[in-house]
Motif scaffolding. Structure first.
Motif, PDB file in Angstrom:
ATOM      1  N   PRO A 261       0.820  -1.218   0.000  1.00 42.40           N
ATOM      2  CA  PRO A 261       0.000   0.000   0.000  1.00 42.40           C
ATOM      3  C   PRO A 261       0.850   1.262   0.000  1.00 42.40           C
ATOM      4  O   PRO A 261       1.859   1.341   0.695  1.00 42.40           O
ATOM      5  CB  PRO A 261      -0.821  -0.125   1.294  1.00 42.40           C
ATOM      6  CG  PRO A 261      -0.030  -1.057   2.165  1.00 42.40           C
ATOM      7  CD  PRO A 261       0.661  -2.006   1.242  1.00 42.40           C
ATOM      8  N   GLY A 262       0.417   2.225  -0.805  1.00 37.86           N
ATOM      9  CA  GLY A 262       1.067   3.523  -0.822  1.00 37.86           C
ATOM     10  C   GLY A 262       0.268   4.516   0.007  1.00 37.86           C
ATOM     11  O   GLY A 262      -0.859   4.230   0.428  1.00 37.86           O
ATOM     12  N   THR A 263       0.842   5.664   0.242  1.00 37.88           N
ATOM     13  CA  THR A 263       0.157   6.698   1.009  1.00 37.88           C
ATOM     14  C   THR A 263       0.023   7.962   0.171  1.00 37.88           C
ATOM     15  O   THR A 263       0.901   8.290  -0.625  1.00 37.88           O
ATOM     16  CB  THR A 263       0.905   7.032   2.313  1.00 37.88           C
ATOM     17  OG1 THR A 263       2.241   7.458   1.996  1.00 37.88           O
ATOM     18  CG2 THR A 263       0.960   5.817   3.223  1.00 37.88           C
TER      19      THR A 263
ATOM     20  N   GLU B 134       1.451  12.241  -3.342  1.00 31.90           N
ATOM     21  CA  GLU B 134       1.656  10.820  -3.102  1.00 31.90           C
ATOM     22  C   GLU B 134       3.107  10.555  -2.740  1.00 31.90           C
ATOM     23  O   GLU B 134       4.014  11.302  -3.131  1.00 31.90           O
ATOM     24  CB  GLU B 134       1.247   9.992  -4.316  1.00 31.90           C
ATOM     25  CG  GLU B 134       1.921  10.364  -5.610  1.00 31.90           C
ATOM     26  CD  GLU B 134       1.332   9.603  -6.789  1.00 31.90           C
ATOM     27  OE1 GLU B 134       2.072   8.775  -7.356  1.00 31.90           O
ATOM     28  OE2 GLU B 134       0.154   9.837  -7.126  1.00 31.90           O
TER      29      GLU B 134
ATOM     30  N   GLY C 214      -3.979   1.510  -1.326  1.00 33.71           N
ATOM     31  CA  GLY C 214      -3.364   2.659  -0.697  1.00 33.71           C
ATOM     32  C   GLY C 214      -4.224   3.249   0.403  1.00 33.71           C
ATOM     33  O   GLY C 214      -5.421   2.963   0.524  1.00 33.71           O
TER      34      GLY C 214
END
Length: 275
Positions: free
Chosen positions: A40-42, A69, A248
């Motif tokens: 997962p990205g933030t 991002e 994300g």
């Protein structure tokens, strides 16, 4: 009405196709034996939503979003990824039903720090929206159908535009916490779920572009100004391979404003001559 019904049929068919398994992904890539999820990205989004009343039935839907991002060098908030300018003319059918039609210019920034390709490319969209509201005790329930026709382009030089349709359904509730009604000086919570499907020649198996689950806490400052912030989890199939999912976590900050630019005499209620 025929066009609207056709859009609903398309949306329903795409939702159903999400559950149909496919053996080959985009560009002939073989699907993995099991679904794979990327780490997962933030992201952090700052959004403004303006509903500017211009006549008894018409309003200007003016939205601006600035989205950040994470990158390898700058985790969490990262660097700027997109700037949205979404505008439309809306029609108020009733207090609980409205429609909108307009365009979007999205500026995409290349967040790959090792890339040698272009840094910025534009994306174009035409969108139309159908929103329905219904009271439920002290809360309000919203159903929103949004259909987008989008032209996207990669960061490579001379890359061609790809045309896709997006079919979006959102369910949202607004529940007052410090009052019995959604009135000024009221804190409220807003759970939200949105499913985004896509179609087009480039979309072979990746029909579920995004599933977004959000919880937002908001405060109604005045009848024309609301502030809110929330956390969203999202996941969806990558267009390169339908068996690989992106996901994300996104912090979202919102400002809602609704000025009325009509002349004073047009804001007054109509006189009941038969009274």
């Amino acid at each position: 009405m025929k066009v609207y019904c056709k859009n609903i049929v398309w949306f329903s068919a795409l939702c159903l196709s999400c559950f149909v398994s496919t053996m080959v992904a985009q560009d002939g890539e073989v699907l993995p034996e099991e679904s794979k999820f990327k780490d997962p990205g933030t992201r952090v989004w700052f959004n403004s939503y303006g509903n500017i009343r211009i006549s008894k039935r018409l309003f200007w839907d003016a939205q601006t979003h600035v989205r950040f991002e994470e990158t390898e060098d700058t985790p969490f908030i990262g660097q700027i990824g997109q700037i949205y300018n979404r505008h439309a003319i809306g029609y108020i059918y009733s207090k609980k039903v409205n429609f909108s039609l307009g365009g979007v210019v999205r500026i995409n920034f290349n967040t790959d720090e090792d890339s040698t390709e272009r840094n910025v490319v534009p994306e174009w969209r035409i969108w139309h929206q159908y929103q329905f509201a219904q009271p439920l005790y002290s809360a309000m329930i919203y159903h929103r159908i949004r259909i987008e026709h989008r032209w996207t382009q990669g960061f490579e030089e001379n890359s061609e535009y790809i045309f896709r349709n997006r079919w979006r359904y959102m369910f949202r509730a607004k529940v007052p916490l410090t009052n019995h009604k959604l009135v000024p000086r009221t804190l409220y919570v807003s759970p939200e779920a949105e499913l985004i499907m896509q179609s087009g020649k480039e979309v072979v198996g990746s029909v579920m572009e995004d599933l977004r689950l959000t919880t937002t806490l908001g405060y109604i400052v005045t009848p024309r100004l609301t502030l809110a912030a929330g956390l969203m989890y999202s996941q969806g199939q990558t267009i390169e391979n339908a068996g690989i999912f992106k996901q994300g976590w996104t912090m979202r900050f919102h400002v809602y404003f609704s000025p009325d630019i009509r002349k004073v005499k047009n804001k007054l209620p109509a006189i009941h001559l038969d009274d």
